[in-house]
Motif scaffolding. Structure first.
Motif, PDB file in Angstrom:
ATOM      1  N   TYR A 170       7.739 -13.671  -1.862  1.00  0.00           N
ATOM      2  CA  TYR A 170       6.391 -13.470  -2.390  1.00  0.00           C
ATOM      3  C   TYR A 170       5.392 -14.517  -1.890  1.00  0.00           C
ATOM      4  O   TYR A 170       4.221 -14.504  -2.300  1.00  0.00           O
ATOM      5  CB  TYR A 170       6.426 -13.515  -3.921  1.00  0.00           C
ATOM      6  N   LEU A 204       5.583  -6.489  -1.651  1.00  0.00           N
ATOM      7  CA  LEU A 204       6.362  -6.602  -2.879  1.00  0.00           C
ATOM      8  C   LEU A 204       7.694  -5.859  -2.753  1.00  0.00           C
ATOM      9  O   LEU A 204       8.728  -6.333  -3.236  1.00  0.00           O
ATOM     10  CB  LEU A 204       5.570  -6.049  -4.063  1.00  0.00           C
ATOM     11  N   SER A 240      11.151  -7.870  -3.122  1.00  0.00           N
ATOM     12  CA  SER A 240      12.035  -7.607  -4.253  1.00  0.00           C
ATOM     13  C   SER A 240      13.354  -6.976  -3.844  1.00  0.00           C
ATOM     14  O   SER A 240      14.380  -7.202  -4.493  1.00  0.00           O
ATOM     15  CB  SER A 240      11.325  -6.695  -5.261  1.00  0.00           C
ATOM     16  N   PRO A 251       8.643  -5.306  -9.034  1.00  0.00           N
ATOM     17  CA  PRO A 251       8.841  -6.728  -8.747  1.00  0.00           C
ATOM     18  C   PRO A 251       8.760  -7.564 -10.020  1.00  0.00           C
ATOM     19  O   PRO A 251       8.263  -7.101 -11.055  1.00  0.00           O
ATOM     20  CB  PRO A 251       7.689  -7.058  -7.801  1.00  0.00           C
ATOM     21  N   ILE A 254      -0.178  -4.624  -0.375  1.00  0.00           N
ATOM     22  CA  ILE A 254       0.514  -5.524  -1.304  1.00  0.00           C
ATOM     23  C   ILE A 254       1.829  -4.891  -1.756  1.00  0.00           C
ATOM     24  O   ILE A 254       2.855  -5.583  -1.881  1.00  0.00           O
ATOM     25  CB  ILE A 254      -0.393  -5.857  -2.499  1.00  0.00           C
ATOM     26  N   ILE A 270       1.695 -13.396  -0.569  1.00  0.00           N
ATOM     27  CA  ILE A 270       0.873 -12.404  -1.268  1.00  0.00           C
ATOM     28  C   ILE A 270      -0.601 -12.806  -1.225  1.00  0.00           C
ATOM     29  O   ILE A 270      -1.499 -11.971  -1.053  1.00  0.00           O
ATOM     30  CB  ILE A 270       1.326 -12.240  -2.731  1.00  0.00           C
ATOM     31  N   VAL A 286       5.518 -12.722  -8.543  1.00  0.00           N
ATOM     32  CA  VAL A 286       4.269 -12.235  -7.947  1.00  0.00           C
ATOM     33  C   VAL A 286       3.146 -13.236  -8.194  1.00  0.00           C
ATOM     34  O   VAL A 286       2.366 -13.559  -7.281  1.00  0.00           O
ATOM     35  CB  VAL A 286       3.899 -10.857  -8.526  1.00  0.00           C
TER      36      VAL A 286
END
Length: 410
Positions: free
Chosen positions: A44, A255, A259, A172, A251, A47, A177
């Motif tokens: 992550y 993710l 994950s 996720p 995004i 992000i 996050v």
């Protein structure tokens, strides 16, 4: 009152569309490669890059649309009026390099999708992707502009469903996050990936194209009975809605990789990620992902060819018909596929090239939309001008950092 509100909503809905065509550039196969690579390698961590890039993209695409509506000309055409002949040629060469990098990513992405779905060789898949994109471009003319928009928006819906289905099954972790929203890197390679993510999200050819799209759709403000103020307001809504969709897809891809794919060997390329997704979520979700990738390649390669044509017309005052241009720009991508270069590596590098092209599109745009003589009452407000210049500086600094890290081996 309800009737009046309904009429206003229907009226606004009829004006939407150009931003959704431009937004396809933000969810092309280069995004898939860059974002899956980022999630698989660094979880992550990056992000924040996508969030920042999407906020930048909203401002930039609105400025491009507004420039087209106010001036009645595209960004390349406006620049072409202000540059000398030599400068126009030089500027066109770098813009053409950006367009070729875009075509490379999109044709390769479509070829990978066809290989995943049907086992076709990459070269054959590239030829098919190019042929279908030529058919889509056949819809693009003044009489069928709305039809072209609807087709592209339909493909955008398929892309969204294809790439986000896995997140519904395996959401996720919210805490992880949130941690990814804090800016940071993890060495030179993460900067390279961040630059490719930025190049894949804030697309130079979309900056050039959006100003053309609104002119082709709405005409000049002087000839449109709706009036300039109404068109500018509608374009602002169009941009926000379209890029909310594109941002969610980008995004969501990261993710999904973070994950489900982090630490799994071989998942930092598209084929490996597809295999891992199929193993984790089942073959149906794997097939849906591949269909999303195929829709991404087909839609974005059509939009990329359209952008290249508008860039040449604006800067060189020469228009090559879309279909012959599509045939010519298909060649470099087919060569890459034919010689056996790793397709995911080629995709990521193409996005880095796009990242270096962003300032050449963004800086002139910011200068023009901040010009009171050109834009009149529609000149960018101070907050937007400041944000846009900060965005341009961030992009340039990131690219310079990437160069330094690459050549010093830090």
């Amino acid at each position: 009152m309800y009737t009046v509100r309904s009429q206003r909503k229907n009226h606004l809905a009829r004006l939407l569309g150009p931003a959704f065509v431009a937004a396809v550039a933000y969810v092309d196969p280069g995004n898939v490669a860059a974002n899956i690579t980022a999630g698989a390698r660094y979880g992550y961590l990056l992000i924040w890059v996508l969030v920042l890039a999407n906020v930048m993209a909203v401002a930039i695409q609105y400025q491009s649309a507004k420039l087209g509506l106010v001036t009645g000309r595209s960004l390349p055409a406006t620049m072409g009026q202000r540059l000398s002949r030599r400068s126009r040629i030089a500027y066109w060469l770098q813009a053409e390099a950006v367009a070729l990098a875009t075509d490379l990513a999109e044709i390769i992405g479509g070829a990978i999708a066809l290989q995943l779905l049907f086992g076709l060789p990459l070269l054959a898949g590239g030829v098919i992707t190019g042929a279908v994109s030529m058919a889509l471009l056949g819809l693009q003319n003044a009489r069928r502009q709305r039809t072209f928009e609807f087709v592209i928006m339909g493909l955008l819906l398929i892309i969204t469903l294809g790439f986000l289905t896995g997140l519904v099954i395996l959401p996720p972790e919210p805490q992880a996050v949130a941690g990814g929203l804090v800016p940071g890197f993890a060495g030179a390679d993460s900067v390279l990936i961040a630059a490719s993510m930025l190049g894949a999200t804030v697309m130079p050819h979309a900056i050039y194209l959006h100003s053309s799209l609104v002119v082709h759709r709405h005409g000049t403000a002087a000839r449109n009975p709706l009036g300039l103020a109404e068109l500018v307001r509608a374009s602002r809504v169009d941009v926000v809605l379209a890029l909310i969709v594109a941002g969610a897809v980008n995004i969501g891809l990261l993710l999904l990789a973070a994950s489900a794919l982090q630490g799994v060997e071989g998942t930092d390329d598209i084929a490996g990620a597809h295999a891992a997704i199929a193993d984790t979520f089942g073959p149906l979700v794997g097939s849906i992902f591949a269909v999303g990738l195929l829709a991404s390649g087909l839609a974005s390669t059509s939009v990329g060819a359209y952008a290249g044509s508008e860039i040449m017309d604006g800067l060189l005052h020469r228009r090559v018909p879309l279909l012959p241009r599509r045939l010519i720009t298909l060649i470099p991508a087919l060569v890459v596929l034919a010689v056996g270069i790793n397709p995911t590596d080629a995709l990521v590098i193409s996005q880095v090239v796009l990242s270096f092209g962003i300032p050449f599109a963004l800086i002139p745009l910011v200068r023009l939309t901040g010009n009171a003589r050109l834009m009149g009452q529609y000149r960018d407000r101070l907050a937007l001008r400041v944000f846009s210049w900060i965005s341009a500086i961030v992009i340039v600094v990131l690219n310079l950092t990437l160069l330094w890290l690459t050549f010093t081996g830090v």
